[in-house]
Design a protein around this motif. Sequence first.
Motif, PDB file in Angstrom:
ATOM      1  N   PHE A  13       1.153  -1.421  -0.060  1.00 60.43           N
ATOM      2  CA  PHE A  13      -0.370  -0.080   0.428  1.00 60.43           C
ATOM      3  C   PHE A  13       0.538   1.191   0.340  1.00 60.43           C
ATOM      4  N   ASP A  14       1.086   1.459   0.584  1.00 62.56           N
ATOM      5  CA  ASP A  14       2.837   2.453   1.011  1.00 62.56           C
ATOM      6  C   ASP A  14       3.664   2.400   1.932  1.00 62.56           C
ATOM      7  N   TYR A  17       2.630   0.138   5.262  1.00 56.61           N
ATOM      8  CA  TYR A  17       0.971  -0.270   5.126  1.00 56.61           C
ATOM      9  C   TYR A  17       1.127  -0.949   4.303  1.00 56.61           C
ATOM     10  N   ARG A  19      -1.927  -3.885   2.197  1.00 61.48           N
ATOM     11  CA  ARG A  19      -3.479  -4.080   2.422  1.00 61.48           C
ATOM     12  C   ARG A  19      -3.617  -5.485   2.119  1.00 61.48           C
ATOM     13  N   GLU A  24     -10.276  -5.730   2.736  1.00 55.19           N
ATOM     14  CA  GLU A  24      -9.536  -4.672   2.593  1.00 55.19           C
ATOM     15  C   GLU A  24      -9.409  -3.750   3.647  1.00 55.19           C
ATOM     16  N   LEU A  26      -5.315  -2.210   5.695  1.00 56.38           N
ATOM     17  CA  LEU A  26      -4.559  -2.171   6.349  1.00 56.38           C
ATOM     18  C   LEU A  26      -3.437  -2.219   7.078  1.00 56.38           C
ATOM     19  N   TYR A 190     -10.638   3.209   6.353  1.00 52.58           N
ATOM     20  CA  TYR A 190      -9.727   3.150   5.091  1.00 52.58           C
ATOM     21  C   TYR A 190     -10.421   2.948   3.962  1.00 52.58           C
ATOM     22  N   THR A 195      -5.876   3.589  -4.134  1.00 53.66           N
ATOM     23  CA  THR A 195      -4.564   3.381  -2.895  1.00 53.66           C
ATOM     24  C   THR A 195      -4.289   4.786  -2.768  1.00 53.66           C
TER      25      THR A 195
END
Length: 317
Positions: A13-14, A17, A19, A24, A26, A190, A195
Motif C-alpha cells: 500500500f505504502d 502499510y 493492504r 480490505e 490496511l 479506510y 490506492t
Amino acid sequence: MNCWCGNADLVAFDADYLRCPRCETLVLRRMPREDVTAVGADEAGLYGKDYWFDHQEHDVGFPNITQRSRADLPERCVHWLRAVLKYKLPPARTLELGAAHGGFVALLRLAGFDSTGLELSPWIAEYARRTFDVPMLQGPVERQPLAPASFDLVAMMDVIEHLPDPIGTLGACVLLLKPDGVLLVQTPEYPQGHTIEQLRATGATFVQHLRPQEHLHLFSRKSARELMGRVGLPHVAFEPAMFAQYDQFFAASRHAPLTHTSDAQRAALESTPNGRLAGAMLDLADSRDYFKRECEARLKVIEVLDAEVKRLQGQPR
C-alpha cells in the motif's frame, strides 16, 4: 505476515502499510515486538502519560488530554450519547475502553447509566478519577475481573485501530456483553480499494491516520463488518460519524437490536434530575447544529443572489 483475517497474500500500500485484498484492511508492515498494552507504574509504555501530552501535541497536532477534558464534553461526548440512547436506555450498564479523561463515562453516569471506564495508563486512569469522579479500571480488558454477560453496552472510540490482536480483544469484550448487548465502535475508515496515490490526489483526510507508531490495523467498512462477524456480532448498523470525512461509527450485536424512539429516550432522561441535565446538553447541541445549518443555508442563498445581481449588472461573476 498475515492479516487479522488470516490472509497471507497481502499487497503493498505504502512504505508502512500492506493492504489485504480479501477483507480490505490496511495492516502495518512492522508490528511492534513489545506488548503495547503494557504501560506499568513507570508510564514507560507506548500509551503511557507521554502519549497523551507530548505525542498528541507535537507528533499528531491534537490537543492534550487536559484540553480535551474540556473540549470533548459538548462535542464528541454528546454525539456518542445520542448513539448510546438509540440502543440502550438508562440504567443500563456500560463499559468504555480507552476512556481517556473519563468525560464520556461521566456524561453517561449523568444520564443515568451505570458506567465504568478503562485505560491502560495508571496515570490517565487516576486523572479520570480525579477530573470526573468516575470509576476506572486500569490495564487490558482481557485481564480485568469482570463477570461474563454483565454489560449492556461496551464502547470503543478510536481503539480498535491500536489493537495488536483485534479478534482476541474484541472477543473478550463480546464475552462481557449480555445476550442483547451492543458494541459501539468508532474508528478511522479506510476507503475500500483506494490506492495511496488516489487518496493523496483527492486530499483525503484519511491519510492523516496512517500513523505507523500507533495504528496497527485500519479497517474499511467491509473489513469492519467481517471483523464483527468473526467475533460473533454479525448485525452491524452504521451510524453518522462526527468526523465523517475520515471516521466510521457503528453498533454491532448478536441479533438485530431494538432501538428506542426519541420520545422514549427523552422520557428515560427526564426520569431523574441528573438525566434532565444530560437532556439539556443534547438540546443545546441540537440548537447549535440547527443554527449552523441555518447559517449555511442562508450563506448559499446570499451567494446565489449575489451571482444573480452580478449577472443582471453584466459583471463577471
